[in-house]
Design an enzyme around this catalytic site. Structure first.
Site, PDB file in Angstrom:
ATOM      1  N   TYR A  79      -2.394  -0.746  10.398  1.00 34.90           N
ATOM      2  CA  TYR A  79      -2.382  -1.043   8.957  1.00 34.90           C
ATOM      3  C   TYR A  79      -1.044  -0.639   8.346  1.00 34.90           C
ATOM      4  O   TYR A  79      -0.402  -1.435   7.653  1.00 34.90           O
ATOM      5  CB  TYR A  79      -3.534  -0.310   8.264  1.00 34.90           C
ATOM      6  N   SER A 133       0.863  -1.188   0.000  1.00 36.11           N
ATOM      7  CA  SER A 133       0.000   0.000   0.000  1.00 36.11           C
ATOM      8  C   SER A 133       0.893   1.229   0.000  1.00 36.11           C
ATOM      9  O   SER A 133       2.059   1.141   0.417  1.00 36.11           O
ATOM     10  CB  SER A 133      -0.857   0.021   1.272  1.00 36.11           C
TER      11      SER A 133
HETATM   12  P1  NAP Z   1     -11.347  -5.961  -0.802  1.00 38.05           P
HETATM   13  O1  NAP Z   1     -12.233  -5.676  -1.961  1.00 38.05           O
HETATM   14  O2  NAP Z   1     -11.889  -5.869   0.577  1.00 38.05           O
HETATM   15  O3  NAP Z   1     -10.666  -7.380  -1.050  1.00 38.05           O
HETATM   16  C1  NAP Z   1      -9.941  -8.023  -0.032  1.00 38.05           C
HETATM   17  C2  NAP Z   1      -9.803  -9.494  -0.384  1.00 38.05           C
HETATM   18  O4  NAP Z   1      -8.974 -10.117   0.611  1.00 38.05           O
HETATM   19  C3  NAP Z   1     -11.145 -10.233  -0.363  1.00 38.05           C
HETATM   20  O5  NAP Z   1     -11.139 -11.206  -1.366  1.00 38.05           O
HETATM   21  C4  NAP Z   1     -11.144 -10.881   1.019  1.00 38.05           C
HETATM   22  O6  NAP Z   1     -11.938 -12.036   1.112  1.00 38.05           O
HETATM   23  C5  NAP Z   1      -9.681 -11.243   1.138  1.00 38.05           C
HETATM   24  N1  NAP Z   1      -9.310 -11.517   2.520  1.00 38.05           N
HETATM   25  C6  NAP Z   1      -9.379 -10.691   3.586  1.00 38.05           C
HETATM   26  N2  NAP Z   1      -8.961 -11.316   4.704  1.00 38.05           N
HETATM   27  C7  NAP Z   1      -8.603 -12.572   4.328  1.00 38.05           C
HETATM   28  C8  NAP Z   1      -8.097 -13.697   5.009  1.00 38.05           C
HETATM   29  N3  NAP Z   1      -7.878 -13.699   6.339  1.00 38.05           N
HETATM   30  N4  NAP Z   1      -7.834 -14.830   4.293  1.00 38.05           N
HETATM   31  C9  NAP Z   1      -8.064 -14.866   2.974  1.00 38.05           C
HETATM   32  N5  NAP Z   1      -8.575 -13.844   2.265  1.00 38.05           N
HETATM   33  C10 NAP Z   1      -8.825 -12.709   2.944  1.00 38.05           C
HETATM   34  O7  NAP Z   1     -10.131  -4.912  -0.795  1.00 38.05           O
HETATM   35  P2  NAP Z   1      -8.892  -4.674  -1.781  1.00 38.05           P
HETATM   36  O8  NAP Z   1      -8.634  -3.221  -1.751  1.00 38.05           O
HETATM   37  O9  NAP Z   1      -9.073  -5.348  -3.077  1.00 38.05           O
HETATM   38  O10 NAP Z   1      -7.736  -5.373  -0.943  1.00 38.05           O
HETATM   39  C11 NAP Z   1      -6.732  -6.166  -1.534  1.00 38.05           C
HETATM   40  C12 NAP Z   1      -5.374  -5.727  -1.012  1.00 38.05           C
HETATM   41  O11 NAP Z   1      -5.095  -4.400  -1.457  1.00 38.05           O
HETATM   42  C13 NAP Z   1      -5.279  -5.686   0.508  1.00 38.05           C
HETATM   43  O12 NAP Z   1      -4.034  -6.239   0.906  1.00 38.05           O
HETATM   44  C14 NAP Z   1      -5.332  -4.195   0.804  1.00 38.05           C
HETATM   45  O13 NAP Z   1      -4.723  -3.869   2.024  1.00 38.05           O
HETATM   46  C15 NAP Z   1      -4.596  -3.639  -0.385  1.00 38.05           C
HETATM   47  N6  NAP Z   1      -4.760  -2.209  -0.679  1.00 38.05           N
HETATM   48  C16 NAP Z   1      -5.976  -1.689  -0.964  1.00 38.05           C
HETATM   49  C17 NAP Z   1      -6.077  -0.338  -1.281  1.00 38.05           C
HETATM   50  C18 NAP Z   1      -7.384   0.291  -1.679  1.00 38.05           C
HETATM   51  O14 NAP Z   1      -7.483   1.518  -1.698  1.00 38.05           O
HETATM   52  N7  NAP Z   1      -8.374  -0.451  -2.037  1.00 38.05           N
HETATM   53  C19 NAP Z   1      -4.946   0.466  -1.278  1.00 38.05           C
HETATM   54  C20 NAP Z   1      -3.729  -0.099  -0.948  1.00 38.05           C
HETATM   55  C21 NAP Z   1      -3.641  -1.442  -0.674  1.00 38.05           C
HETATM   56  P3  NAP Z   1     -13.466 -12.001   1.697  1.00 38.05           P
HETATM   57  O15 NAP Z   1     -14.334 -11.562   0.553  1.00 38.05           O
HETATM   58  O16 NAP Z   1     -13.706 -13.398   2.141  1.00 38.05           O
HETATM   59  O17 NAP Z   1     -13.489 -11.010   2.838  1.00 38.05           O
END
Ligand code: NAP
Length: 277
Positions: free
Chosen positions: A150, A137
């Site tokens: 985080y 991130s």
């Molecule tokens: P998201 O739509 O909430 O997707 C998160 C994914 O991770 C979902 O498939 C979720 O599964 C899965 N997950 C969460 N906890 C888990 C666990 N204990 N075991 C296995 N799977 C798990 O959000 P996203 O933004 O795409 O997040 C993906 C990554 O990007 C994360 O590492 C996040 O920190 C990072 N990120 C996001 C942003 C942003 O602005 N969106 C920015 C920087 C970094 P479920 O559906 O079962 O919950």
């Protein structure tokens, strides 16, 4: 078209993981995607019945990870690219947030990613090829009040990625830490763990931060499909980057951080140099 690869992506139910899986499938690749329910597995596999392989795995189920990876290697085939995407954001003032919330944050975002890497590496090392992408991130470079756990987890994953890259480069394995800015995923919505408020001293600083994040959820600048395309470009690069920022906000904020850090290092240089023998 670039060569067809098998990607193992954790967390393909929504957000970046889903977008990357869809773009990779559209480009002809095979995708093994982890999800946390059988309904999500079926839904994922329906995207491309012959090339989308769902596996149910919570990345904190540490005892199950080696078995899942071994089964994937045996039944789907060699994993060319591992994408550690599964993760979530904890939001809360540090003093208000129980240590258990920090442990959970690190279990998922750091220990989960490392456990999957440790399961996949022996296969990649034996083959002398592979690419690992860790979704960190911009919070792995810059910080804001209210997301200390985080940011801590993402700083940790950035550091681990960079060091690991130096360890496995001689085996032909690349490691890329991908640091997105704010994107339209479920991150700040259903997925976020928000610690309830308890110390009024922090109201003035933190309440506007929480409110702004809630209001911005779903309206962030970043498009996850475009992030997915950027990740595919990173995967097909001859010399993959060790660090890749995604989004104009990440670029601006990280540059400002590096410049401020450089300024502070210069301001304190004489003190820094005063400690040698
Ligand atoms: P998201 O739509 O909430 O997707 C998160 C994914 O991770 C979902 O498939 C979720 O599964 C899965 N997950 C969460 N906890 C888990 C666990 N204990 N075991 C296995 N799977 C798990 O959000 P996203 O933004 O795409 O997040 C993906 C990554 O990007 C994360 O590492 C996040 O920190 C990072 N990120 C996001 C942003 C942003 O602005 N969106 C920015 C920087 C970094 P479920 O559906 O079962 O919950």
């Amino acid at each position: 078209m670039a060569s067809i690869k098998t990607l193992l992506i954790t967390g393909v139910s929504s957000g970046f993981g889903r977008a990357l899986a869809q773009e990779a499938l559209a480009a002809g690749h095979r995708v093994v995607g982890t999800v946390r329910s059988h309904a999500s597995k079926n839904e994922f596999e329906a995207l491309a019945p012959d090339r989308a392989f769902g596996r149910v795995l919570d990345v904190t189920d540490f005892d199950a990870i080696d078995g899942v990876v071994a089964e994937v290697e045996a039944s789907v085939g060699p994993v060319d690219v591992l994408v550690n995407n599964a993760g979530y954001g904890h939001e809360g003032v540090m003093e208000e947030s129980p240590l258990a919330e920090m442990r959970r944050q690190f279990d998922v975002n750091v220990f989960g990613a490392v456990a999957v890497i440790k399961a996949v590496l022996p296969y990649m090392r034996k083959r002398r090829r592979g690419h690992i992408l860790n979704i960190t991130s911009m919070g792995g470079y810059i910080t804001m009040p209210g997301i200390a756990y985080y940011c801590g987890s993402k700083f940790a994953l950035e550091g681990i990625s960079e060091a690991l890259g130096k360890e496995v480069q001689p085996f032909g394995i690349a490691v890329t830490a991908v640091a997105p800015g704010s994107f339209r995923t479920d991150w700040a919505g259903r997925s976020m763990a928000r610690t309830p408020r308890s110390i009024p001293d922090y109201d003035a600083l933190f309440d506007p931060v929480r409110k702004a994040r809630e209001e911005k959820s779903g309206k962030q600048t970043g498009d996850p499909v475009k992030a997915a395309r950027a990740m595919l470009a990173a995967i097909s690069a001859e010399r993959p980057a060790a660090h890749l920022l995604l989004g104009s906000d990440a670029l601006g904020l990280v540059r400002a951080k590096l410049s401020a850090l450089s300024g502070e290092i210069a301001a304190w240089e004489s003190v820094t140099l005063s400690t040698d023998a």
